[in-house]
Design a protein around this motif. Structure first.
Motif, PDB file in Angstrom:
ATOM      1  N   PHE A  22      -2.727   2.430  -4.296  1.00 48.45           N
ATOM      2  CA  PHE A  22      -1.964   1.426  -5.024  1.00 48.45           C
ATOM      3  C   PHE A  22      -1.594   0.211  -4.178  1.00 48.45           C
ATOM      4  O   PHE A  22      -1.886  -0.924  -4.555  1.00 48.45           O
ATOM      5  N   THR A  23      -0.916   0.428  -3.059  1.00 47.76           N
ATOM      6  CA  THR A  23      -0.397  -0.731  -2.337  1.00 47.76           C
ATOM      7  C   THR A  23      -1.477  -1.503  -1.584  1.00 47.76           C
ATOM      8  O   THR A  23      -1.374  -2.726  -1.482  1.00 47.76           O
ATOM      9  N   MET A  24      -2.490  -0.836  -1.059  1.00 49.67           N
ATOM     10  CA  MET A  24      -3.574  -1.568  -0.392  1.00 49.67           C
ATOM     11  C   MET A  24      -4.357  -2.430  -1.381  1.00 49.67           C
ATOM     12  O   MET A  24      -4.619  -3.601  -1.086  1.00 49.67           O
ATOM     13  N   CYS A  34       4.092  -7.123  -0.376  1.00 50.53           N
ATOM     14  CA  CYS A  34       5.472  -6.609  -0.286  1.00 50.53           C
ATOM     15  C   CYS A  34       5.586  -5.090  -0.337  1.00 50.53           C
ATOM     16  O   CYS A  34       6.297  -4.520   0.480  1.00 50.53           O
ATOM     17  N   PRO A  35       4.933  -4.409  -1.274  1.00 45.13           N
ATOM     18  CA  PRO A  35       5.137  -2.956  -1.324  1.00 45.13           C
ATOM     19  C   PRO A  35       4.429  -2.192  -0.204  1.00 45.13           C
ATOM     20  O   PRO A  35       4.721  -1.031   0.041  1.00 45.13           O
ATOM     21  N   ASN A  36       3.534  -2.839   0.486  1.00 50.19           N
ATOM     22  CA  ASN A  36       2.737  -2.139   1.489  1.00 50.19           C
ATOM     23  C   ASN A  36       3.563  -1.697   2.700  1.00 50.19           C
ATOM     24  O   ASN A  36       3.349  -0.611   3.233  1.00 50.19           O
ATOM     25  N   LYS A  37       4.494  -2.509   3.119  1.00 51.25           N
ATOM     26  CA  LYS A  37       5.270  -2.189   4.324  1.00 51.25           C
ATOM     27  C   LYS A  37       6.166  -0.962   4.140  1.00 51.25           C
ATOM     28  O   LYS A  37       6.104  -0.037   4.954  1.00 51.25           O
ATOM     29  N   VAL A  39       6.021   1.452   1.870  1.00 54.64           N
ATOM     30  CA  VAL A  39       5.204   2.632   1.564  1.00 54.64           C
ATOM     31  C   VAL A  39       4.442   3.069   2.809  1.00 54.64           C
ATOM     32  O   VAL A  39       4.326   4.264   3.096  1.00 54.64           O
ATOM     33  N   GLY A  40       3.944   2.114   3.575  1.00 56.06           N
ATOM     34  CA  GLY A  40       3.252   2.439   4.824  1.00 56.06           C
ATOM     35  C   GLY A  40       4.176   3.093   5.834  1.00 56.06           C
ATOM     36  O   GLY A  40       3.786   4.048   6.519  1.00 56.06           O
ATOM     37  N   MET A  41       5.402   2.614   5.922  1.00 56.21           N
ATOM     38  CA  MET A  41       6.375   3.207   6.830  1.00 56.21           C
ATOM     39  C   MET A  41       6.692   4.632   6.407  1.00 56.21           C
ATOM     40  O   MET A  41       6.741   5.547   7.239  1.00 56.21           O
ATOM     41  N   ALA A  42       6.911   4.828   5.111  1.00 55.00           N
ATOM     42  CA  ALA A  42       7.202   6.181   4.605  1.00 55.00           C
ATOM     43  C   ALA A  42       6.028   7.116   4.881  1.00 55.00           C
ATOM     44  O   ALA A  42       6.219   8.261   5.309  1.00 55.00           O
ATOM     45  N   HIS A  43       4.825   6.626   4.650  1.00 55.07           N
ATOM     46  CA  HIS A  43       3.637   7.449   4.910  1.00 55.07           C
ATOM     47  C   HIS A  43       3.539   7.804   6.391  1.00 55.07           C
ATOM     48  O   HIS A  43       3.242   8.957   6.732  1.00 55.07           O
ATOM     49  N   GLY A  44       3.792   6.865   7.259  1.00 49.77           N
ATOM     50  CA  GLY A  44       3.730   7.131   8.692  1.00 49.77           C
ATOM     51  C   GLY A  44       4.747   8.165   9.137  1.00 49.77           C
ATOM     52  O   GLY A  44       4.422   9.090   9.892  1.00 49.77           O
ATOM     53  N   VAL A  45       5.962   8.044   8.645  1.00 48.40           N
ATOM     54  CA  VAL A  45       7.011   9.005   8.996  1.00 48.40           C
ATOM     55  C   VAL A  45       6.659  10.388   8.458  1.00 48.40           C
ATOM     56  O   VAL A  45       6.790  11.396   9.162  1.00 48.40           O
TER      57      VAL A  45
END
Length: 93
Positions: A22-24, A34-37, A39-45
């Motif tokens: 979705f976000t990519m 905007c939504p990528n950062k 969601v990406g942070m949540a995915h990384g954690v």
């Protein structure tokens, strides 16, 4: 610990789908970064938490390095954490 690991596996899988499904596309096709950062942070954690919990659980349950390697590789693949939950974790609870 097992319930936390299962929850992390599911959330990590959902975050993987969210970021790459979705976000990519929103970022590159629609120009909405905007939504990528977040969601990406949540995915990384969640990814790091999944790998750390996999290591701890494999150590506690004496499952060995082979199962940890399977868990680690699954965390890199789309839908991999769902596979881990279904095949290895769902029958333990």
């Amino acid at each position: 610990m097992l319930k936390l690991f299962r929850l992390t596996a599911i959330l990590e899988g959902i975050s993987y789908i969210a970021i790459f499904g979705f976000t990519m596309p929103l970022k590159y096709w629609a120009g909405l970064g905007c939504p990528n950062k977040p969601v990406g942070m949540a995915h990384g954690v969640l990814f790091i938490l999944f790998v750390v919990l996999a290591g701890i659980l494999c150590w506690e349950k004496k499952w060995g390095i082979k199962r940890f390697f399977i868990f680690f590789v699954a965390s890199l693949l789309p839908f991999g954490t769902f596979y881990v939950d279904k095949k290895y974790l769902s029958n333990l609870t």
